[in-house]
Design a protein around this motif. Structure first.
Motif: not given
Ligand SMILES: NC(=O)c1ccc[n+]([C@@H]2O[C@H](COP(=O)([O-])OP(=O)(O)OC[C@H]3O[C@@H](n4cnc5c(N)ncnc54)[C@H](O)[C@@H]3O)[C@@H](O)[C@H]2O)c1
Length: 267
Positions: A21, A41, A64-65, A91, A139-140, A154, A158, A184-185, A187, A189-192
């Protein structure tokens, strides 16, 4: 309704932008005319690669956030180098802990999903307040409005992110600072990437693409809306949850039974 945010000619920062995202948000902000987008990142090589792909208006920075000093120093460096930050997209996220999770899952989830937003508010809001303008996008997740059955760390953190975003939106509006909250619900991405038919999110509805999420964010920034729901049905689910909690919990128990059934079939 908060004030609308005009993207052209602005300086934006996106955390968690190495992929998913965050990357899609950065790309869309650039295509909407942002003058500079700082993609951040943890991994310096990953953000350099994304910035190179997004072109000359993208700039890479690794931090690092969850490190408050690093966030404060990033804010200072970005403003010294690129000028005032107009939009910060907070995010970054982590998917940690099955079920109740362990203490490390809770600690990490709390630090990334709640404290990281506080750190940026501490470092950036005084600067924005002095200018009388600025926007924070948190981004929650729909997990923060509903009940994410797979992972308590999680879902609970959130919920904290949504509550914090609301608090910031109320407390800082009179300084000219707007806050919006992206929920979002599922998505893709690498996370899912590892989600299968036994994932509660996968059973909860269709997955959308990160670009669809970026589209919803841009539309909401144009209107100044606080809550951004790329899956509009999440509004209906939330309404059901707050209208009758007992009915919600019964429905979630039935959903959990379905998940367990799907998992049993797979094993
Ligand atoms: N993918 C989904 O289904 C979904 C749904 C709802 C919300 N979200 C939220 O969307 C956001 C983006 O997630 P995504 O799905 O793109 O996944 P993602 O894993 O591709 O992206 C998350 C990014 O956050 C970075 N990150 C994690 N911890 C960190 C830190 N301490 N410092 C700096 N960077 C850090 C990771 O390296 C990664 O690149 C997240 O907050 C996630 O919780 C995702």
């Amino acid at each position: 309704m908060a004030e609308a945010f005009a993207i052209p000619a602005t300086t934006a920062v996106v955390t968690g932008a190495a992929g998913g995202i965050g990357r899609a948000l950065a790309e869309r902000l650039i295509s909407e005319g942002a003058a500079r987008v700082v993609v951040t990142d943890r991994d310096p090589d990953a953000v350099k690669a994304v910035a190179a792909e997004l072109g000359e208006r993208a700039h890479a920075m690794a931090f690092d956030v969850t490190d408050e000093d690093a966030v404060a120093s990033a804010v200072e460096t970005i403003e010294d180098t690129h000028g005032a930050i107009d939009l910060w997209c907070s995010n970054a996220g982590v998917a940690r802990g099955r079920g109740l999770g362990d203490d490390t899952d809770w600690d990490m989830s709390w630090r990334v999903h709640v404290l990281a937003h506080i750190y940026v508010a501490r470092a950036l809001f005084p600067r924005m307040a002095e200018r009388g303008r600025g926007h924070l996008l948190v981004t929650a997740s729909a997990a923060g409005l509903l009940t994410q059955l797979d992972t308590a760390p999680y879902s609970v953190t959130k919920h904290g992110a949504v509550a914090l975003a609301e608090w910031l939106a109320i407390r800082h509006a009179d300084e000219g600072i707007n806050v919006s909250c992206l929920c979002p619900q599922g998505v893709n991405t690498p996370m899912t990437a590892g989600d299968d038919g036994t994932s509660a999110t996968r059973l909860g509805g269709a997955y959308i693409e990160p670009e669809d999420v970026a589209e919803s964010v841009v539309a909401a920034l144009h209107t100044g809306r606080f809550l951004i729901l790329p899956h509009p049905e999440a509004a209906d689910y939330e309404l059901r949850r707050v209208t009758d909690r007992d009915r919600w919990i019964s429905g979630m128990r039935r959903a959990l039974a379905k998940i367990r059934g799907a998992a049993a079939q797979r094993s």
